[in-house]
Design a protein around this motif. Structure first.
Motif, PDB file in Angstrom:
ATOM      1  N   PHE A 105      -4.760 -44.893  37.000  1.00 21.65           N
ATOM      2  CA  PHE A 105      -5.855 -44.856  36.035  1.00 21.65           C
ATOM      3  C   PHE A 105      -5.831 -46.126  35.185  1.00 21.65           C
ATOM      4  O   PHE A 105      -4.764 -46.592  34.770  1.00 21.65           O
ATOM      5  N   ASN A 151     -10.056 -45.001  32.196  1.00 23.11           N
ATOM      6  CA  ASN A 151      -9.886 -43.774  32.982  1.00 23.11           C
ATOM      7  C   ASN A 151      -8.978 -42.778  32.278  1.00 23.11           C
ATOM      8  O   ASN A 151      -9.240 -41.565  32.299  1.00 23.11           O
ATOM      9  N   HIS A 153     -10.228 -39.210  31.274  1.00 23.56           N
ATOM     10  CA  HIS A 153      -9.561 -38.011  31.804  1.00 23.56           C
ATOM     11  C   HIS A 153      -9.182 -37.056  30.668  1.00 23.56           C
ATOM     12  O   HIS A 153      -9.375 -35.837  30.782  1.00 23.56           O
ATOM     13  N   GLN A 205     -12.429 -35.470  29.563  1.00 24.64           N
ATOM     14  CA  GLN A 205     -12.892 -34.531  30.584  1.00 24.64           C
ATOM     15  C   GLN A 205     -12.087 -33.229  30.517  1.00 24.64           C
ATOM     16  O   GLN A 205     -12.634 -32.136  30.682  1.00 24.64           O
ATOM     17  N   THR A 206     -10.808 -33.340  30.254  1.00 25.48           N
ATOM     18  CA  THR A 206      -9.953 -32.155  30.211  1.00 25.48           C
ATOM     19  C   THR A 206     -10.267 -31.280  29.006  1.00 25.48           C
ATOM     20  O   THR A 206     -10.156 -30.054  29.093  1.00 25.48           O
ATOM     21  N   ASP A 212     -11.850 -36.251  39.505  1.00 27.55           N
ATOM     22  CA  ASP A 212     -11.193 -37.556  39.597  1.00 27.55           C
ATOM     23  C   ASP A 212     -12.233 -38.659  39.810  1.00 27.55           C
ATOM     24  O   ASP A 212     -12.173 -39.719  39.176  1.00 27.55           O
ATOM     25  N   VAL A 239     -14.012 -39.417  36.524  1.00 28.96           N
ATOM     26  CA  VAL A 239     -13.159 -40.180  35.610  1.00 28.96           C
ATOM     27  C   VAL A 239     -13.041 -41.633  36.065  1.00 28.96           C
ATOM     28  O   VAL A 239     -13.142 -42.560  35.260  1.00 28.96           O
TER      29      VAL A 239
END
Length: 158
Positions: free
Chosen positions: A38, A42, A46, A49-50, A72, A75
């Motif tokens: 990443f 990224n 991530h 996004q989580t 993935d 991200v």
């Protein structure tokens, strides 16, 4: 867990994340220590996004999405640190709204059965979010040091 405890945990998580990543700049967006890892952008995307993933999964009938391949890809499509930070801001604001939108009894109800926290109380996602975000902000402080920067201590000035 009370609503103030949930929002407090989310706010502290966000504050520590912001502090830990403060040394990183837009010019650092595409840095990755090694090919395939990443990038800075990224990592932040991530983490954002989580936050969305945990909040959505807490109330989804089928539990948490297991579509990790598409997550993935989403991200890895983020190439701007500013865009990733904006996502994190939006995700945390949505998380705060989600806390307020549901009763404490809703948050105390069990998560859907499944391999990720199945059967635990919904409010357990806040501890998981804190742990997950700490992991990624730790990685990002290493990235900052590899870039010759000194990240601030996340727990100072509280």
């Amino acid at each position: 867990m009370t609503k103030p405890e949930m929002t407090g945990q989310l706010a502290a998580m966000k504050e520590y994340f912001d502090r830990s990543t403060r040394a990183l700049e837009e010019a650092d967006s595409t840095f990755a220590p090694k090919e395939g890892m990443f990038t800075v952008a990224n990592q932040v995307a991530h983490a954002a996004q989580t936050v969305d993933w945990f909040i959505a999964g807490a109330f989804a009938e089928g539990g948490f999405s297991m579509d990790f391949e598409n997550m993935d890809k989403e991200v890895r499509s983020v190439s701007s640190l500013a865009a990733a930070k904006a996502w994190m801001d939006k995700a945390c604001a949505a998380g705060m709204s989600a806390v307020e939108a549901h009763s404490e009894s809703d948050w105390s109800a069990s998560l859907a059965p499944g391999p990720i926290m199945g059967g635990m109380p919904r409010f357990a996602i806040f501890g998981a979010l804190t742990d997950h975000t700490a992991h990624h902000r730790g990685a990002l402080t290493v990235y900052a040091r590899l870039l010759g920067k000194v990240p601030p201590m996340p727990y100072m000035d509280m």
